[in-house]
Design an enzyme around this catalytic site. Sequence first.
Site, PDB file in Angstrom:
ATOM      1  N   THR A 156      12.584 -55.437  54.230  1.00  0.00           N
ATOM      2  CA  THR A 156      12.508 -56.001  55.584  1.00  0.00           C
ATOM      3  C   THR A 156      11.088 -55.782  56.103  1.00  0.00           C
ATOM      4  O   THR A 156      10.197 -56.557  55.808  1.00  0.00           O
ATOM      5  CB  THR A 156      13.576 -55.388  56.520  1.00  0.00           C
ATOM      6  OG1 THR A 156      13.512 -53.964  56.451  1.00  0.00           O
ATOM      7  CG2 THR A 156      14.969 -55.855  56.140  1.00  0.00           C
ATOM      8  N   LYS A 170      14.802 -49.463  49.817  1.00  0.00           N
ATOM      9  CA  LYS A 170      14.038 -50.092  50.879  1.00  0.00           C
ATOM     10  C   LYS A 170      14.133 -49.219  52.116  1.00  0.00           C
ATOM     11  O   LYS A 170      15.110 -48.489  52.330  1.00  0.00           O
ATOM     12  CB  LYS A 170      14.524 -51.510  51.171  1.00  0.00           C
ATOM     13  CG  LYS A 170      15.937 -51.632  51.715  1.00  0.00           C
ATOM     14  CD  LYS A 170      16.085 -51.445  53.210  1.00  0.00           C
ATOM     15  CE  LYS A 170      15.138 -52.349  53.968  1.00  0.00           C
ATOM     16  NZ  LYS A 170      15.237 -52.056  55.433  1.00  0.00           N
ATOM     17  N   THR A 191      18.844 -43.301  56.375  1.00  0.00           N
ATOM     18  CA  THR A 191      18.744 -44.593  57.036  1.00  0.00           C
ATOM     19  C   THR A 191      17.857 -45.501  56.216  1.00  0.00           C
ATOM     20  O   THR A 191      16.696 -45.704  56.505  1.00  0.00           O
ATOM     21  CB  THR A 191      18.187 -44.440  58.460  1.00  0.00           C
ATOM     22  OG1 THR A 191      16.958 -43.736  58.376  1.00  0.00           O
ATOM     23  CG2 THR A 191      19.127 -43.703  59.336  1.00  0.00           C
ATOM     24  N   GLU A 193       6.664 -47.784  59.155  1.00  0.00           N
ATOM     25  CA  GLU A 193       6.070 -48.911  59.875  1.00  0.00           C
ATOM     26  C   GLU A 193       4.761 -48.512  60.545  1.00  0.00           C
ATOM     27  O   GLU A 193       4.720 -47.610  61.382  1.00  0.00           O
ATOM     28  CB  GLU A 193       7.063 -49.451  60.903  1.00  0.00           C
ATOM     29  CG  GLU A 193       8.230 -50.154  60.243  1.00  0.00           C
ATOM     30  CD  GLU A 193       9.344 -50.525  61.204  1.00  0.00           C
ATOM     31  OE1 GLU A 193      10.104 -51.438  60.865  1.00  0.00           O
ATOM     32  OE2 GLU A 193       9.445 -49.916  62.282  1.00  0.00           O
ATOM     33  N   ASN A 242       7.453 -53.040  66.278  1.00  0.00           N
ATOM     34  CA  ASN A 242       8.779 -52.890  66.878  1.00  0.00           C
ATOM     35  C   ASN A 242       8.911 -53.545  68.245  1.00  0.00           C
ATOM     36  O   ASN A 242      10.014 -53.721  68.745  1.00  0.00           O
ATOM     37  CB  ASN A 242       9.150 -51.414  66.943  1.00  0.00           C
ATOM     38  CG  ASN A 242       9.531 -50.894  65.576  1.00  0.00           C
ATOM     39  OD1 ASN A 242      10.617 -51.152  65.092  1.00  0.00           O
ATOM     40  ND2 ASN A 242       8.599 -50.211  64.922  1.00  0.00           N
ATOM     41  N   THR A 260      11.084 -61.559  67.001  1.00  0.00           N
ATOM     42  CA  THR A 260      10.385 -62.814  67.232  1.00  0.00           C
ATOM     43  C   THR A 260       9.254 -63.019  66.248  1.00  0.00           C
ATOM     44  O   THR A 260       8.648 -64.074  66.229  1.00  0.00           O
ATOM     45  CB  THR A 260       9.806 -62.840  68.658  1.00  0.00           C
ATOM     46  OG1 THR A 260       8.944 -61.699  68.843  1.00  0.00           O
ATOM     47  CG2 THR A 260      10.909 -62.799  69.687  1.00  0.00           C
TER      48      THR A 260
END
Length: 433
Positions: free
Chosen positions: A183, A209, A220, A306, A428, A433
């Site tokens: 992702t 992942k 997680t 991230e 985040n 979008t």
Amino acid sequence: MKQVNHTVQSKNLTEPAPINHSASSSGTLLYRVIEGSVTTPQGFQAGGLHCGLKKATRNDIGAIVCDVPAVAAAVYTTNSFQAAPLDVTRASLAEEGLLRAVIVNSGNANACTGKQGEADAYRMRSAFAEQLGVPAHHVAVASTGVIGQLLKMDCVEQGIAELPGNLQSGANGAEQFSQAILTTDLVKKEVCTVVRVNGLDVHIGGSAKGSGMIHPNMATMLGFVTTDAEIDGRALERLLKQVTDATFNMITVDGDTSTNDMLVAMASGAAGNEQLDEQHPDWNAFAAAFQHVCEHLAKSIARDGEGATKLIEVRVTGATSEDDARAIAKTVVGSSLVKSAVFGADANWGRVIAAVGYSGIKVNPETVDIDLGAIAVLRQSTPVLFDEDAALVYLKGDTVVFTIDLHMGDGEATAWGCDLTYDYVRINAAYRT
């Protein structure tokens, strides 16, 4: 788990006995790390393709398939809101503890989607089982992506129909699968080890992942471990839980525990060894190799957090128990202030000692040592003069290690995380979008 449409690119970055990672008493290595992934163990194929769940033409559905019913086990997220695929996988394993396949989609978590989401997850299971000609309960299901949106089942079913023709036993199959489960990840995570059992080569491969929404308890993320070992199912389940506590449950990126994620292990038995359990003479070597696979994948997730630029490792020694050491290590590595200081290459060890103090674990406030890499910054809770320039150079590297010695006992543990950067907020703030 969340989806951001960006290009994948390179990034620098009875309870089992305790696992021994050192060489055996004869001095031989317990296992070797080799190039490979989930298709390296005998009996496994994998593949992936784009079915339309993601806007970009990146793989978004994939599968791992075993030639025979594989002994299997799984662990799951502790989030109270658990996605439908977790219930389906639990139901599959509850039948016989065997799996022939796991079907995975990315781009949509199928979480908080009510009765329709549950029906869709079961439909994924039955549709792939029909394609393979196997019982439905021999298929596990996993999903990752945006929460609260129904799956586009026309896309999913088209992908499932095409997947069997994309399955391969070689490296390309593993590559296509690895790409299908990503992702916000910037890099794929895979690893393989080989260990001698009864004089035979036994392989353990892994793919995972995870990049954001990482604060495991269980993990997680999505993780998949395959092996060609013949192993007792209950022993595999015990080993998986033990190793998870020491690896995937010791990483954090942002303190958020996901709704979806799980770790699934499958054993084909194709290596032909005598059945493994804790009493087998080669159990310790197998367990060490298994743990290496999970630790490598866990650290890869932390390094690929991230927006992250650095891997943070926190080693705690001298605690009164292993549980206390784990709690302190996870608290320090999860501190937003520690993570920010590492991003800014600021040798602010005060943030580390503060996190130790609010961890909830009783410590002696007069006996704590802290090292930043090889640089001593605190001894017996007293500041040590250190070379700030040397610390700056160290902190600008891609891995930062804090060692904390409490001088209270024999408990020790290691946790992994990453720095907190401007890009984490950017990613985040707009991932839908």
